[in-house]
Design a protein around this motif. Structure first.
Motif, PDB file in Angstrom:
ATOM      1  N   ARG A 297      -3.831  12.133  -0.225  1.00 48.37           N
ATOM      2  CA  ARG A 297      -4.841  13.162   0.024  1.00 48.37           C
ATOM      3  C   ARG A 297      -6.255  12.722  -0.350  1.00 48.37           C
ATOM      4  O   ARG A 297      -7.223  13.141   0.294  1.00 48.37           O
ATOM      5  N   TYR A 298      -6.387  11.878  -1.395  1.00 52.48           N
ATOM      6  CA  TYR A 298      -7.708  11.639  -1.972  1.00 52.48           C
ATOM      7  C   TYR A 298      -8.154  10.184  -2.003  1.00 52.48           C
ATOM      8  O   TYR A 298      -9.313   9.913  -2.320  1.00 52.48           O
ATOM      9  N   HIS A 299      -7.279   9.242  -1.697  1.00 45.86           N
ATOM     10  CA  HIS A 299      -7.711   7.843  -1.677  1.00 45.86           C
ATOM     11  C   HIS A 299      -8.808   7.674  -0.622  1.00 45.86           C
ATOM     12  O   HIS A 299      -8.684   8.192   0.499  1.00 45.86           O
ATOM     13  N   PRO A 300      -9.896   6.971  -0.942  1.00 43.89           N
ATOM     14  CA  PRO A 300     -10.994   6.841   0.036  1.00 43.89           C
ATOM     15  C   PRO A 300     -10.572   6.147   1.323  1.00 43.89           C
ATOM     16  O   PRO A 300     -11.202   6.360   2.366  1.00 43.89           O
ATOM     17  N   ASN A 301      -9.548   5.316   1.262  1.00 44.03           N
ATOM     18  CA  ASN A 301      -9.049   4.645   2.464  1.00 44.03           C
ATOM     19  C   ASN A 301      -7.668   5.174   2.846  1.00 44.03           C
ATOM     20  O   ASN A 301      -6.812   4.432   3.321  1.00 44.03           O
ATOM     21  N   ARG A 302      -7.463   6.466   2.646  1.00 44.27           N
ATOM     22  CA  ARG A 302      -6.165   7.052   2.924  1.00 44.27           C
ATOM     23  C   ARG A 302      -5.816   6.927   4.405  1.00 44.27           C
ATOM     24  O   ARG A 302      -6.687   7.012   5.274  1.00 44.27           O
ATOM     25  N   PRO A 303      -4.541   6.714   4.682  1.00 46.38           N
ATOM     26  CA  PRO A 303      -4.131   6.534   6.073  1.00 46.38           C
ATOM     27  C   PRO A 303      -4.135   7.850   6.845  1.00 46.38           C
ATOM     28  O   PRO A 303      -4.044   8.936   6.264  1.00 46.38           O
ATOM     29  N   ALA A 304      -4.254   7.748   8.146  1.00 51.66           N
ATOM     30  CA  ALA A 304      -4.133   8.931   8.995  1.00 51.66           C
ATOM     31  C   ALA A 304      -2.669   9.346   9.068  1.00 51.66           C
ATOM     32  O   ALA A 304      -1.757   8.544   8.852  1.00 51.66           O
TER      33      ALA A 304
ATOM     34  N   ASP B 293       0.855  -1.178   0.000  1.00 48.90           N
ATOM     35  CA  ASP B 293       0.000   0.000   0.000  1.00 48.90           C
ATOM     36  C   ASP B 293       0.898   1.238   0.000  1.00 48.90           C
ATOM     37  O   ASP B 293       1.649   1.464   0.953  1.00 48.90           O
ATOM     38  N   PRO B 294       0.866   2.053  -1.062  1.00 51.14           N
ATOM     39  CA  PRO B 294       1.715   3.241  -1.087  1.00 51.14           C
ATOM     40  C   PRO B 294       1.496   4.167   0.110  1.00 51.14           C
ATOM     41  O   PRO B 294       2.419   4.881   0.509  1.00 51.14           O
ATOM     42  N   GLY B 295       0.292   4.149   0.669  1.00 45.82           N
ATOM     43  CA  GLY B 295       0.010   5.000   1.813  1.00 45.82           C
ATOM     44  C   GLY B 295       0.752   4.607   3.072  1.00 45.82           C
ATOM     45  O   GLY B 295       0.813   5.386   4.020  1.00 45.82           O
ATOM     46  N   GLU B 296       1.326   3.407   3.097  1.00 51.96           N
ATOM     47  CA  GLU B 296       2.050   2.945   4.286  1.00 51.96           C
ATOM     48  C   GLU B 296       3.563   3.090   4.151  1.00 51.96           C
ATOM     49  O   GLU B 296       4.306   2.778   5.080  1.00 51.96           O
TER      50      GLU B 296
END
Length: 252
Positions: free
Chosen positions: A76-83, A49-52
């Motif tokens: 910024r815009y992925h619906p499941n974006r990480p905190a 996951d790029p967000g991690e």
């Protein structure tokens, strides 16, 4: 520790590979990506996951960092974006370089601080990322540029040269490494400029002088003969030599 080659084409993306990007995975450690050139964000999605991801930028030439604006969009815009924000290490002007590339209009600067926790490199700096220890050393390349020595919890070491010409700092960085991931952008021709990139000959010389276990060649541009670069490196280094390809996985 495993290294997955997300992209390895030198200076530009190639017909079979994204530009520079290498995924490191290890127990107890978030995904770590060394460099984030064009095409790397897409390749990364096959494995993590790029967000991690934590990002280590060796320098700010376009072929090593210009998928970072895409990572901003993802976070910024992925619906499941990480905190929270992505942890990114890079040269001193990383915020400007990424911010200009990500801006809505020419002449503007995107403030990336909402999305990225950006931390600067210094020569010899050591950081801990999960179970990995990363040391950065400044190398011989026109912008502010670094190579990385990554050590796993069991003491195994991977050294990544980033982009560099021949210099003592990259030899010292590679000393005794299990795997040296070295750029080799051209053959050892007399008309090549100095202080920018390594030839296959020089990559082999570094591997031999540093006493590494295995040499992996990367950053070979589409116009450079892989076979010639490999042959040059093998003439200087008696250990295993391979030229990496996108999708390759190596256990360190």
């Amino acid at each position: 520790m495993r290294i997955t080659v997300l992209g390895c084409s030198g200076s530009v993306s190639g017909p079979d590979s994204a530009a520079s990007g290498y995924l490191l995975t290890a127990p107890g450690t978030p995904p770590v990506v060394m460099d984030f050139g064009p095409g790397v964000l897409g390749a990364l999605q096959r494995y993590a996951d790029p967000g991690e991801a934590t990002i280590l930028l060796s320098h700010l030439h376009a072929d090593h960092c210009l998928d970072m604006p895409g990572l901003l969009v993802w976070r910024r815009y992925h619906p499941n974006r990480p905190a929270g924000r992505a942890l990114v290490y890079g040269p001193a002007d990383s915020a400007c370089r990424i911010g200009v590339a990500s801006a809505e209009c020419g002449g503007e600067l995107d403030d990336i601080s909402d999305t990225i926790d950006l931390r600067g490199w210094s020569d010899g700096q050591v950081v801990e990322i999960g179970e990995l220890t990363v040391q950065a050393r400044q190398v011989n390349h026109p912008p502010e540029s670094y190579g990385f020595r990554v050590t796993s919890a069991n003491g195994r070491t991977l050294v990544y040269t980033g982009d560099t010409g021949m210099c003592e700092s990259v030899v010292e960085l590679a000393r005794g490494a299990d795997i040296l991931l070295s750029e080799a952008s051209w053959t050892h021709a007399a008309d090549r400029p100095e202080g920018i990139h390594l030839s296959g000959t020089e990559a082999g010389q570094i591997a031999a002088r540093a006493g590494v276990g295995e040499l992996l060649l990367t950053h070979i541009p589409p116009w450079t003969s892989r076979e010639d670069v490999i042959a040059e490196a093998k003439a200087e280094f008696s250990g295993p030599v391979h030229a990496v390809s996108a999708g390759d996985v190596y256990v360190v």
